[in-house]
Design a protein around this motif. Structure first.
Motif, mmCIF file in Angstrom:
data_model
loop_
_atom_site.group_PDB
_atom_site.id
_atom_site.type_symbol
_atom_site.label_atom_id
_atom_site.label_comp_id
_atom_site.label_asym_id
_atom_site.label_seq_id
_atom_site.Cartn_x
_atom_site.Cartn_y
_atom_site.Cartn_z
ATOM 1 N N GLY A 65 0.806 -1.217 0.000
ATOM 2 C CA GLY A 65 0.000 0.000 0.000
ATOM 3 C C GLY A 65 0.835 1.260 0.000
ATOM 4 O O GLY A 65 2.036 1.242 0.279
ATOM 5 N N ALA A 66 0.191 2.368 -0.311
ATOM 6 C CA ALA A 66 0.873 3.653 -0.452
ATOM 7 C C ALA A 66 1.511 4.117 0.847
ATOM 8 O O ALA A 66 2.541 4.776 0.832
ATOM 9 N N GLU A 67 0.910 3.776 1.983
ATOM 10 C CA GLU A 67 1.446 4.208 3.270
ATOM 11 C C GLU A 67 2.153 3.086 4.014
ATOM 12 O O GLU A 67 2.499 3.235 5.182
ATOM 13 N N GLY A 68 2.329 1.936 3.361
ATOM 14 C CA GLY A 68 3.060 0.833 3.968
ATOM 15 C C GLY A 68 2.287 0.026 4.991
ATOM 16 O O GLY A 68 2.852 -0.742 5.756
ATOM 17 N N ARG A 69 0.974 0.142 4.985
ATOM 18 C CA ARG A 69 0.156 -0.516 6.010
ATOM 19 C C ARG A 69 -0.267 -1.944 5.658
ATOM 20 O O ARG A 69 -1.073 -2.546 6.362
ATOM 21 N N ALA B 231 4.640 -1.273 14.859
ATOM 22 C CA ALA B 231 5.700 -1.258 15.867
ATOM 23 C C ALA B 231 6.630 -2.457 15.676
ATOM 24 O O ALA B 231 7.848 -2.334 15.810
ATOM 25 N N ALA B 232 6.061 -3.617 15.351
ATOM 26 C CA ALA B 232 6.877 -4.820 15.173
ATOM 27 C C ALA B 232 7.903 -4.653 14.055
ATOM 28 O O ALA B 232 9.053 -5.059 14.193
ATOM 29 N N THR B 233 7.493 -4.053 12.964
ATOM 30 C CA THR B 233 8.421 -3.843 11.847
ATOM 31 C C THR B 233 9.351 -2.672 12.129
ATOM 32 O O THR B 233 10.546 -2.738 11.851
ATOM 33 N N SER B 234 8.820 -1.609 12.696
ATOM 34 C CA SER B 234 9.618 -0.407 12.948
ATOM 35 C C SER B 234 10.777 -0.662 13.908
ATOM 36 O O SER B 234 11.796 0.018 13.838
ATOM 37 N N THR B 235 10.616 -1.622 14.794
ATOM 38 C CA THR B 235 11.677 -1.895 15.765
ATOM 39 C C THR B 235 12.743 -2.841 15.229
ATOM 40 O O THR B 235 13.759 -3.040 15.879
ATOM 41 N N LYS B 236 12.514 -3.416 14.063
ATOM 42 C CA LYS B 236 13.544 -4.256 13.445
ATOM 43 C C LYS B 236 14.716 -3.378 13.017
ATOM 44 O O LYS B 236 14.535 -2.234 12.627
ATOM 45 N N LEU C 1 8.046 6.484 6.149
ATOM 46 C CA LEU C 1 6.603 6.281 6.270
ATOM 47 C C LEU C 1 6.154 6.205 7.723
ATOM 48 O O LEU C 1 4.987 6.423 8.031
ATOM 49 N N VAL C 2 7.075 5.866 8.609
ATOM 50 C CA VAL C 2 6.750 5.705 10.023
ATOM 51 C C VAL C 2 6.681 7.088 10.664
ATOM 52 O O VAL C 2 7.629 7.870 10.575
ATOM 53 N N HIS C 3 5.562 7.366 11.303
ATOM 54 C CA HIS C 3 5.370 8.648 11.988
ATOM 55 C C HIS C 3 5.067 8.353 13.453
ATOM 56 O O HIS C 3 4.029 7.788 13.768
ATOM 57 N N PHE C 4 5.995 8.706 14.322
ATOM 58 C CA PHE C 4 5.798 8.485 15.741
ATOM 59 C C PHE C 4 5.002 9.638 16.328
ATOM 60 O O PHE C 4 5.179 10.791 15.942
ATOM 61 N N HIS C 5 4.140 9.302 17.270
ATOM 62 C CA HIS C 5 3.329 10.308 17.940
ATOM 63 C C HIS C 5 3.709 10.316 19.414
ATOM 64 O O HIS C 5 3.929 9.268 20.010
ATOM 65 N N ASP C 6 3.747 11.487 20.001
ATOM 66 C CA ASP C 6 4.055 11.621 21.414
ATOM 67 C C ASP C 6 2.813 11.246 22.211
ATOM 68 O O ASP C 6 1.860 12.022 22.288
#
Length: 128
Positions: free
Chosen positions: A46-50, A69-74, A114-119
């Motif tokens: 997908g366009a946003e990687g989801r 989160a699982a992919t982003s932490t790799k 593509l990953v956008h972290f939110h506080d």
């Protein structure tokens, strides 16, 4: 005063829009990574990687959510290994025979944007 406020808002909107595209477009490898992603990855991820691309519903198991989160932490090394060799028993095949190591690194760099972290420590804004 209203006129000054609108000018400030328009300037901020223009800055925000240019900032979002500047991250990818500032570096030639960022543009190449985006273009390669659109050609080779978007159909499934997908366009946003989801993991919700046009082909996703036809695949079992479904494509990975690249912004989870699982992919982003790799680590980059783990994700580059997946890009090169694929994931067994899924539609994710390896790209080492079609994309150079540099191209795979560029795709990974784009995926990371593509990953956008939110506080989560700040309370949500009150609704209208």
């Amino acid at each position: 005063m209203n006129r000054l406020l609108w000018i400030c808002v328009l300037i901020l909107l223009g800055f925000t829009a240019s900032y979002e595209t500047r991250d990818v477009e500032a570096q030639p490898e960022g543009k190449q990574g985006r273009d390669l992603y659109r050609i080779h990855c978007l159909e499934c991820h997908g366009a946003e990687g989801r993991g919700d691309g046009p082909r996703a519903a036809l695949l079992a198991p479904r494509p990975g959510n690249l912004v989870s989160a699982a992919t982003s932490t790799k680590t980059d090394e783990e994700l580059l290994e997946i890009l090169a060799n694929g994931v067994p028993r899924t539609a994710m095949h390896g790209w080492s025979d079609q994309l150079s190591e540099e191209q795979r690194r560029n795709v990974l760099a784009y995926v990371r944007t593509l990953v956008h972290f939110h506080d989560l420590s700040s309370p949500p804004s009150p609704g209208p």
